[in-house]
Design a protein around this motif. Structure first.
Motif, PDB file in Angstrom:
ATOM      1  N   VAL A   1       0.859  -1.186   0.000  1.00  0.00           N
ATOM      2  CA  VAL A   1       0.000   0.000   0.000  1.00  0.00           C
ATOM      3  C   VAL A   1       0.890   1.229   0.000  1.00  0.00           C
ATOM      4  O   VAL A   1       1.921   1.271   0.683  1.00  0.00           O
ATOM      5  CB  VAL A   1      -0.958   0.012   1.217  1.00  0.00           C
ATOM      6  N   ILE A   2       0.513   2.213  -0.788  1.00  0.00           N
ATOM      7  CA  ILE A   2       1.224   3.493  -0.809  1.00  0.00           C
ATOM      8  C   ILE A   2       0.324   4.600  -0.262  1.00  0.00           C
ATOM      9  O   ILE A   2      -0.902   4.548  -0.390  1.00  0.00           O
ATOM     10  CB  ILE A   2       1.708   3.863  -2.229  1.00  0.00           C
ATOM     11  N   TYR A   3       0.966   5.576   0.364  1.00  0.00           N
ATOM     12  CA  TYR A   3       0.308   6.791   0.839  1.00  0.00           C
ATOM     13  C   TYR A   3       1.037   7.934   0.130  1.00  0.00           C
ATOM     14  O   TYR A   3       1.891   8.607   0.717  1.00  0.00           O
ATOM     15  CB  TYR A   3       0.427   6.907   2.360  1.00  0.00           C
ATOM     16  N   PRO A   4       0.727   8.180  -1.128  1.00  0.00           N
ATOM     17  CA  PRO A   4       1.623   8.946  -1.997  1.00  0.00           C
ATOM     18  C   PRO A   4       1.824  10.408  -1.629  1.00  0.00           C
ATOM     19  O   PRO A   4       2.942  10.919  -1.678  1.00  0.00           O
ATOM     20  CB  PRO A   4       0.999   8.799  -3.385  1.00  0.00           C
ATOM     21  N   VAL A   5       0.750  11.111  -1.280  1.00  0.00           N
ATOM     22  CA  VAL A   5       0.835  12.560  -1.101  1.00  0.00           C
ATOM     23  C   VAL A   5       0.642  12.957   0.361  1.00  0.00           C
ATOM     24  O   VAL A   5       0.664  14.125   0.707  1.00  0.00           O
ATOM     25  CB  VAL A   5      -0.206  13.278  -2.005  1.00  0.00           C
ATOM     26  N   THR A   6       0.471  11.982   1.241  1.00  0.00           N
ATOM     27  CA  THR A   6       0.096  12.248   2.631  1.00  0.00           C
ATOM     28  C   THR A   6       1.064  13.179   3.334  1.00  0.00           C
ATOM     29  O   THR A   6       0.646  14.179   3.947  1.00  0.00           O
ATOM     30  CB  THR A   6      -0.011  10.919   3.400  1.00  0.00           C
ATOM     31  N   THR A   7       2.352  12.896   3.267  1.00  0.00           N
ATOM     32  CA  THR A   7       3.311  13.730   4.014  1.00  0.00           C
ATOM     33  C   THR A   7       3.368  15.148   3.452  1.00  0.00           C
ATOM     34  O   THR A   7       3.494  16.118   4.215  1.00  0.00           O
ATOM     35  CB  THR A   7       4.718  13.108   4.028  1.00  0.00           C
ATOM     36  N   LEU A   8       3.260  15.299   2.139  1.00  0.00           N
ATOM     37  CA  LEU A   8       3.273  16.640   1.546  1.00  0.00           C
ATOM     38  C   LEU A   8       2.035  17.418   1.967  1.00  0.00           C
ATOM     39  O   LEU A   8       2.119  18.606   2.309  1.00  0.00           O
ATOM     40  CB  LEU A   8       3.331  16.546   0.021  1.00  0.00           C
ATOM     41  N   ARG A   9       0.876  16.746   1.972  1.00  0.00           N
ATOM     42  CA  ARG A   9      -0.362  17.442   2.345  1.00  0.00           C
ATOM     43  C   ARG A   9      -0.324  17.870   3.814  1.00  0.00           C
ATOM     44  O   ARG A   9      -0.780  18.979   4.158  1.00  0.00           O
ATOM     45  CB  ARG A   9      -1.559  16.539   2.071  1.00  0.00           C
ATOM     46  N   ILE A  10       0.180  17.003   4.672  1.00  0.00           N
ATOM     47  CA  ILE A  10       0.297  17.370   6.083  1.00  0.00           C
ATOM     48  C   ILE A  10       1.241  18.560   6.235  1.00  0.00           C
ATOM     49  O   ILE A  10       0.923  19.552   6.917  1.00  0.00           O
ATOM     50  CB  ILE A  10       0.800  16.168   6.909  1.00  0.00           C
ATOM     51  N   ALA A  11       2.403  18.475   5.601  1.00  0.00           N
ATOM     52  CA  ALA A  11       3.389  19.545   5.724  1.00  0.00           C
ATOM     53  C   ALA A  11       2.856  20.860   5.177  1.00  0.00           C
ATOM     54  O   ALA A  11       2.960  21.911   5.836  1.00  0.00           O
ATOM     55  CB  ALA A  11       4.677  19.149   4.998  1.00  0.00           C
ATOM     56  N   MET A  12       2.270  20.830   3.976  1.00  0.00           N
ATOM     57  CA  MET A  12       1.809  22.076   3.369  1.00  0.00           C
ATOM     58  C   MET A  12       0.604  22.651   4.107  1.00  0.00           C
ATOM     59  O   MET A  12       0.438  23.882   4.175  1.00  0.00           O
ATOM     60  CB  MET A  12       1.470  21.847   1.897  1.00  0.00           C
ATOM     61  N   GLY A  13      -0.225  21.791   4.685  1.00  0.00           N
ATOM     62  CA  GLY A  13      -1.337  22.288   5.492  1.00  0.00           C
ATOM     63  C   GLY A  13      -0.833  23.086   6.681  1.00  0.00           C
ATOM     64  O   GLY A  13      -1.335  24.181   6.992  1.00  0.00           O
ATOM     65  N   GLN A  14       0.196  22.553   7.355  1.00  0.00           N
ATOM     66  CA  GLN A  14       0.784  23.257   8.488  1.00  0.00           C
ATOM     67  C   GLN A  14       1.524  24.524   8.043  1.00  0.00           C
ATOM     68  O   GLN A  14       1.457  25.555   8.711  1.00  0.00           O
ATOM     69  CB  GLN A  14       1.742  22.320   9.225  1.00  0.00           C
TER      70      GLN A  14
END
Length: 305
Positions: free
Chosen positions: A239-252
């Motif tokens: 399973v991949i979580y492709p954009v999760t870390t970018l979305r969390i970072a950019m949201g913050q």
């Protein structure tokens, strides 16, 4: 991880670890990394692999995911990330950056970058994000040529070639299943089933296709978000979580910038930041210092009394 400037786990060892994981009965979890430092954090958190999303490479360059990035840009970021971790790294290679011969060149370049595997998709050029409407897929025969070229160019047999099919959202799930079977017969080691909707869709795909399968758990898309244990229960191998870390970072980042713009200070955000000491742990600062001290205390034997 003992090497300061590159992993001491060889590319072949990481590729074999990925293959072994896919056949272990335990789902392989690959969060997306948008930088080498994030890849280091993924490893430190105990995941089995790292994923590099084409959409994330594009977004980090402030570009949409419509086939604008180049092979050199993707390979360059992939090499940087693979250097920073001992984990296998799986890369989104879009359509192979061209037609079959370009797909072959893509595999060669990613092998040279130390990557464990890549996936090629059956969309037309230029591609679109897999969870947007308006996608088009190429005829099965053309995708078989892409896969065949990639398999033929592969020099390390442990390098994992994954075939992604976007046909479920265009031609229906039955067509996607038939394509997946053909792709596996052409030499694909892993099948990426893009934009399925429900657990029943995943279950139907698993029952029909007898090769390792990869699920995409991206947010805000067409797929119901399932846990790794749910997917493992459905028989999926990765399973991949492709954009999760970018979305969390950019949201913050956006929230913090808005607050600083209003208040003129970052004081309220200090408690939510990664502490300097934790950053230094991920960077292995103390090991670099030790290495540096050893160099500066070195004396040439001829200079000793």
């Amino acid at each position: 991880m003992s090497g300061l400037f590159s992993s001491t786990v060889t590319p072949t060892q990481r590729r074999q670890a990925f293959r072994d994981g896919l056949n272990s009965g335990k789902i392989q979890r690959l969060p997306g990394a948008f930088s080498p430092l994030v890849a280091r954090a993924v490893q430190d958190a105990g995941f089995e692999g790292v994923y590099i999303s084409g959409a994330v490479v594009a977004a980090d360059l402030a570009l949409p995911d419509i086939g604008l990035t180049t092979l050199d840009e993707v390979v360059g970021r992939s090499r940087q990330i693979a250097r920073a971790t001992d984990l296998p790294v799986l890369v989104d290679a879009d359509t192979g950056f061209g037609e079959p011969m370009s797909a072959a060149r893509t595999v060669a370049a990613l092998e040279d970058a130390g990557i464990a595997g890549c996936h090629l998709e059956d969309q037309v050029n230029p591609k679109r994000c897999g969870h947007l409407d308006g996608k088009e897929v190429v005829p099965t025969e053309l995708m078989l040529r892409r896969i065949g070229a990639a398999v033929k160019e592969r020099r390390d047999d442990s390098f994992v070639i994954c075939a992604r099919t976007d046909a479920a959202g265009v031609e229906g799930i039955d067509s996607a299943i038939e394509r997946a079977k053909a792709y596996a017969d052409a030499g694909a080691d892993l099948i990426f089933t893009e934009a399925l909707h429900t657990p029943a869709d995943f279950e139907k795909f698993r029952a029909a296709v007898d090769v390792p399968l990869l699920a995409n758990m991206t947010e805000f898309g067409k797929t119901e978000l399932l846990s790794a244990s749910q997917l493992e229960g459905l028989g999926y191998n990765a399973v991949i979580y492709p954009v999760t870390t970018l979305r969390i970072a950019m949201g913050q980042v956006e929230d913090a910038l808005a607050d600083i713009a209003e208040t003129g200070t970052q004081t309220e955000w200090v408690g939510r930041m990664q502490h300097r000491s934790r950053l230094y742990e991920l960077l292995r600062y103390s090991e670099y210092n030790a290495f540096d001290q050893q160099i500066f205390t070195y004396q040439n034997p001829s200079e000793r009394g």
